[in-house]
Design a protein around this motif. Structure first.
Motif, PDB file in Angstrom:
ATOM      1  N   LEU A   1      62.930  29.098  39.238  1.00 24.09           N
ATOM      2  CA  LEU A   1      61.519  29.255  38.934  1.00 24.09           C
ATOM      3  C   LEU A   1      60.890  30.276  39.886  1.00 24.09           C
ATOM      4  CD1 LEU A   1      59.109  28.162  37.274  1.00 24.09           C
ATOM      5  CD2 LEU A   1      58.776  26.478  39.078  1.00 24.09           C
ATOM      6  N   VAL A   2      60.128  31.202  39.323  1.00 22.99           N
ATOM      7  CA  VAL A   2      59.420  32.186  40.130  1.00 22.99           C
ATOM      8  C   VAL A   2      58.049  31.589  40.424  1.00 22.99           C
ATOM      9  CG1 VAL A   2      58.544  34.541  40.272  1.00 22.99           C
ATOM     10  CG2 VAL A   2      60.641  34.072  38.990  1.00 22.99           C
ATOM     11  N   THR A   3      57.900  31.053  41.626  1.00 23.17           N
ATOM     12  CA  THR A   3      56.642  30.419  42.013  1.00 23.17           C
ATOM     13  C   THR A   3      55.841  31.391  42.852  1.00 23.17           C
ATOM     14  OG1 THR A   3      57.703  28.252  42.008  1.00 23.17           O
ATOM     15  CG2 THR A   3      55.597  28.430  43.153  1.00 23.17           C
ATOM     16  N   VAL A   4      54.615  31.640  42.421  1.00 19.02           N
ATOM     17  CA  VAL A   4      53.743  32.586  43.105  1.00 19.02           C
ATOM     18  C   VAL A   4      52.347  31.979  43.256  1.00 19.02           C
ATOM     19  CG1 VAL A   4      54.984  34.653  42.364  1.00 19.02           C
ATOM     20  CG2 VAL A   4      53.201  33.722  40.919  1.00 19.02           C
ATOM     21  N   GLN A   5      51.523  32.645  44.017  1.00 23.96           N
ATOM     22  CA  GLN A   5      50.159  32.169  44.246  1.00 23.96           C
ATOM     23  C   GLN A   5      49.257  33.380  44.464  1.00 23.96           C
ATOM     24  OE1 GLN A   5      49.895  29.386  47.459  1.00 23.96           O
ATOM     25  NE2 GLN A   5      47.733  28.982  47.126  1.00 23.96           N
ATOM     26  N   VAL A   6      48.097  33.356  43.815  1.00 22.96           N
ATOM     27  CA  VAL A   6      47.118  34.426  44.017  1.00 22.96           C
ATOM     28  C   VAL A   6      46.644  34.356  45.461  1.00 22.96           C
ATOM     29  CG1 VAL A   6      44.850  35.306  43.331  1.00 22.96           C
ATOM     30  CG2 VAL A   6      46.403  34.383  41.596  1.00 22.96           C
ATOM     31  N   GLN A   7      46.664  35.489  46.150  1.00 18.00           N
ATOM     32  CA  GLN A   7      46.253  35.521  47.547  1.00 18.00           C
ATOM     33  C   GLN A   7      44.770  35.212  47.679  1.00 18.00           C
ATOM     34  OE1 GLN A   7      47.552  39.361  48.987  1.00 18.00           O
ATOM     35  NE2 GLN A   7      49.600  38.585  49.397  1.00 18.00           N
ATOM     36  N   GLU A   8      44.431  34.529  48.755  1.00 11.39           N
ATOM     37  CA  GLU A   8      43.052  34.101  48.995  1.00 11.39           C
ATOM     38  C   GLU A   8      42.062  35.257  49.035  1.00 11.39           C
ATOM     39  OE1 GLU A   8      41.417  31.126  49.281  1.00 11.39           O
ATOM     40  OE2 GLU A   8      43.269  30.176  48.625  1.00 11.39           O
ATOM     41  N   ASP A   9      42.483  36.399  49.552  1.00  9.64           N
ATOM     42  CA  ASP A   9      41.557  37.513  49.712  1.00  9.64           C
ATOM     43  C   ASP A   9      41.437  38.396  48.462  1.00  9.64           C
ATOM     44  OD1 ASP A   9      44.102  38.518  49.901  1.00  9.64           O
ATOM     45  OD2 ASP A   9      43.696  39.802  51.629  1.00  9.64           O
ATOM     46  N   THR A  10      42.050  37.977  47.348  1.00 11.83           N
ATOM     47  CA  THR A  10      41.967  38.749  46.108  1.00 11.83           C
ATOM     48  C   THR A  10      40.571  38.605  45.507  1.00 11.83           C
ATOM     49  OG1 THR A  10      44.314  38.407  45.647  1.00 11.83           O
ATOM     50  CG2 THR A  10      42.918  39.034  43.790  1.00 11.83           C
ATOM     51  N   PRO A  11      39.866  39.703  45.307  1.00 12.29           N
ATOM     52  CA  PRO A  11      38.534  39.614  44.687  1.00 12.29           C
ATOM     53  C   PRO A  11      38.654  39.142  43.240  1.00 12.29           C
ATOM     54  CG  PRO A  11      38.916  41.799  45.645  1.00 12.29           C
ATOM     55  CD  PRO A  11      40.215  41.069  45.686  1.00 12.29           C
ATOM     56  N   LEU A  12      37.763  38.265  42.838  1.00 14.20           N
ATOM     57  CA  LEU A  12      37.801  37.740  41.473  1.00 14.20           C
ATOM     58  C   LEU A  12      37.596  38.836  40.438  1.00 14.20           C
ATOM     59  CD1 LEU A  12      35.887  34.385  41.926  1.00 14.20           C
ATOM     60  CD2 LEU A  12      38.349  34.739  41.762  1.00 14.20           C
ATOM     61  N   ASP A  13      36.827  39.863  40.779  1.00 14.49           N
ATOM     62  CA  ASP A  13      36.633  40.980  39.852  1.00 14.49           C
ATOM     63  C   ASP A  13      37.961  41.669  39.530  1.00 14.49           C
ATOM     64  OD1 ASP A  13      33.950  40.512  39.695  1.00 14.49           O
ATOM     65  OD2 ASP A  13      33.366  42.111  41.070  1.00 14.49           O
ATOM     66  N   HIS A  14      38.873  41.681  40.489  1.00 15.96           N
ATOM     67  CA  HIS A  14      40.187  42.283  40.265  1.00 15.96           C
ATOM     68  C   HIS A  14      40.963  41.490  39.203  1.00 15.96           C
ATOM     69  CE1 HIS A  14      43.965  44.313  41.069  1.00 15.96           C
ATOM     70  NE2 HIS A  14      44.531  43.143  41.206  1.00 15.96           N
ATOM     71  N   LEU A  15      40.787  40.180  39.170  1.00 20.54           N
ATOM     72  CA  LEU A  15      41.504  39.340  38.211  1.00 20.54           C
ATOM     73  C   LEU A  15      41.020  39.540  36.783  1.00 20.54           C
ATOM     74  CD1 LEU A  15      41.873  35.998  40.190  1.00 20.54           C
ATOM     75  CD2 LEU A  15      43.587  37.784  39.830  1.00 20.54           C
ATOM     76  N   ILE A  16      39.770  39.955  36.605  1.00 21.21           N
ATOM     77  CA  ILE A  16      39.263  40.194  35.242  1.00 21.21           C
ATOM     78  C   ILE A  16      40.117  41.215  34.533  1.00 21.21           C
ATOM     79  CG2 ILE A  16      37.313  41.121  33.916  1.00 21.21           C
ATOM     80  CD1 ILE A  16      35.460  39.849  36.031  1.00 21.21           C
ATOM     81  N   ASP A  17      40.550  42.250  35.248  1.00 26.87           N
ATOM     82  CA  ASP A  17      41.403  43.279  34.663  1.00 26.87           C
ATOM     83  C   ASP A  17      42.796  42.772  34.336  1.00 26.87           C
ATOM     84  OD1 ASP A  17      39.294  45.070  34.931  1.00 26.87           O
ATOM     85  OD2 ASP A  17      39.985  45.781  36.884  1.00 26.87           O
ATOM     86  N   CYS A  18      43.191  41.639  34.881  1.00 24.42           N
ATOM     87  CA  CYS A  18      44.522  41.066  34.666  1.00 24.42           C
ATOM     88  C   CYS A  18      44.574  40.152  33.439  1.00 24.42           C
ATOM     89  CB  CYS A  18      44.955  40.263  35.894  1.00 24.42           C
ATOM     90  SG  CYS A  18      45.088  41.237  37.403  1.00 24.42           S
ATOM     91  N   VAL A  19      43.436  39.780  32.882  1.00 22.03           N
ATOM     92  CA  VAL A  19      43.380  38.872  31.737  1.00 22.03           C
ATOM     93  C   VAL A  19      43.664  39.672  30.468  1.00 22.03           C
ATOM     94  CG1 VAL A  19      41.914  37.286  30.431  1.00 22.03           C
ATOM     95  CG2 VAL A  19      41.694  37.412  32.914  1.00 22.03           C
ATOM     96  N   ARG A  20      44.728  39.250  29.740  1.00 17.95           N
ATOM     97  CA  ARG A  20      45.148  40.004  28.544  1.00 17.95           C
ATOM     98  C   ARG A  20      45.798  39.090  27.515  1.00 17.95           C
ATOM     99  NH1 ARG A  20      46.444  45.579  30.813  1.00 17.95           N
ATOM    100  NH2 ARG A  20      45.722  45.237  32.882  1.00 17.95           N
ATOM    101  N   THR A  21      46.039  39.673  26.359  1.00 15.42           N
ATOM    102  CA  THR A  21      46.863  39.051  25.340  1.00 15.42           C
ATOM    103  C   THR A  21      48.028  40.012  25.099  1.00 15.42           C
ATOM    104  OG1 THR A  21      44.972  37.964  24.340  1.00 15.42           O
ATOM    105  CG2 THR A  21      46.926  38.165  22.979  1.00 15.42           C
ATOM    106  N   LEU A  22      49.261  39.513  25.277  1.00 12.32           N
ATOM    107  CA  LEU A  22      50.449  40.354  25.145  1.00 12.32           C
ATOM    108  C   LEU A  22      51.247  39.969  23.899  1.00 12.32           C
ATOM    109  CD1 LEU A  22      51.825  40.191  28.821  1.00 12.32           C
ATOM    110  CD2 LEU A  22      50.279  41.882  27.824  1.00 12.32           C
TER     111      LEU A  22
END
Length: 173
Positions: A149-170
Motif C-alpha cells: 500500500l502506498v500510504t501518503v499524507q498531505v503536508q501540513e504546510d500545503t495551502p488549501l488553494d493549491h489542493l483546488i487545482d488537484c481536484v479532478r475527474t480522470l
C-alpha cells in the motif's frame, strides 16, 4: 469553502465499458530514484504536496513518463455514506427493528462545519492509487500495481488553494 464547493461539484464514479470516470485528488510524482533491497525495487519521489513518497513495485517505474498518485475516496472526505457500505446486523434484524424506532439520519451539518471536517480528513494519511497516463496528449490513465500500500499524507504546510487545482475527474482504463 472553495475547496469544499469544488468537491461537492464532482460527479460520482461511473463505469462505461472498461473505462471508469474517477473523481479524485491528484498529486503529480516527481523524478524517481531507485534502490534495491534483495529482489525488491523501491522507488522514491519528491512531491510538492505529499513530501517524499516510497513505492515498492515489480514494474520499472523509471520507464513511465507521467506518474500520478490519487486520493479517490471523495465520499469519505465529504462524510457521505458510500453506496456499497455494509448494513449492521441490528439494522437487518427483523425483531429488533420492529421493537425499536426507525433510525434517522444524522442532522444536516452546516457548510462551514462540513468544510472543516473535509480539511481534517484531508490531513489524515491515506492509501493512494498509483496511475500513469497513457500518453502526453491523451487524458486516459491506467493503474500501476505496487507490492504494498502506498500510504501518503498531505503536508501540513500545503495551502488549501493549491489542493483546488488537484481536484479532478480522470478516465481510468
Amino acid at each position: 469553502m472553495k475547496l469544499y464547493d469544488r468537491f461537492q461539484e464532482l460527479p460520482v464514479p461511473s463505469f462505461l465499458g472498461k473505462r471508469m470516470k474517477l473523481s479524485c485528488l491528484t498529486f503529480r510524482v516527481g523524478p524517481l530514484s531507485v534502490s534495491r533491497t534483495g529482489s525488491e525495487q523501491v522507488f522514491r519521489a519528491q512531491t510538492t504536496t505529499l513530501g517524499i513518497v516510497e513505492i515498492s513495485t515489480a514494474e520499472d517505474l523509471s520507464k513511465l513518463d507521467f506518474l500520478t498518485l490519487v486520493h479517490p475516496w471523495i465520499d469519505f472526505l465529504l462524510g457521505r455514506h458510500s453506496v456499497g457500505e455494509t448494513i449492521s446486523k441490528e439494522e437487518t434484524d427483523d425483531e429488533s427493528s420492529s421493537e425499536s424506532e426507525p433510525s434517522s439520519p444524522p442532522p444536516p451539518m452546516d457548510r462551514h462545519t462540513a468544510a472543516l471536517q473535509l480539511i481534517a480528513r484531508l490531513r489524515q494519511p491515506f492509501g493512494a492509487l498509483l496511475l500513469t497516463s497513457m500518453g502526453q496528449d491523451v487524458v486516459e490513465y491506467r493503474r500501476v500495481t505496487s507490492e504494498s500500500l502506498v500510504t501518503v499524507q498531505v503536508q501540513e504546510d500545503t495551502p488549501l488553494d493549491h489542493l483546488i487545482d488537484c481536484v479532478r475527474t480522470l478516465d481510468v482504463l
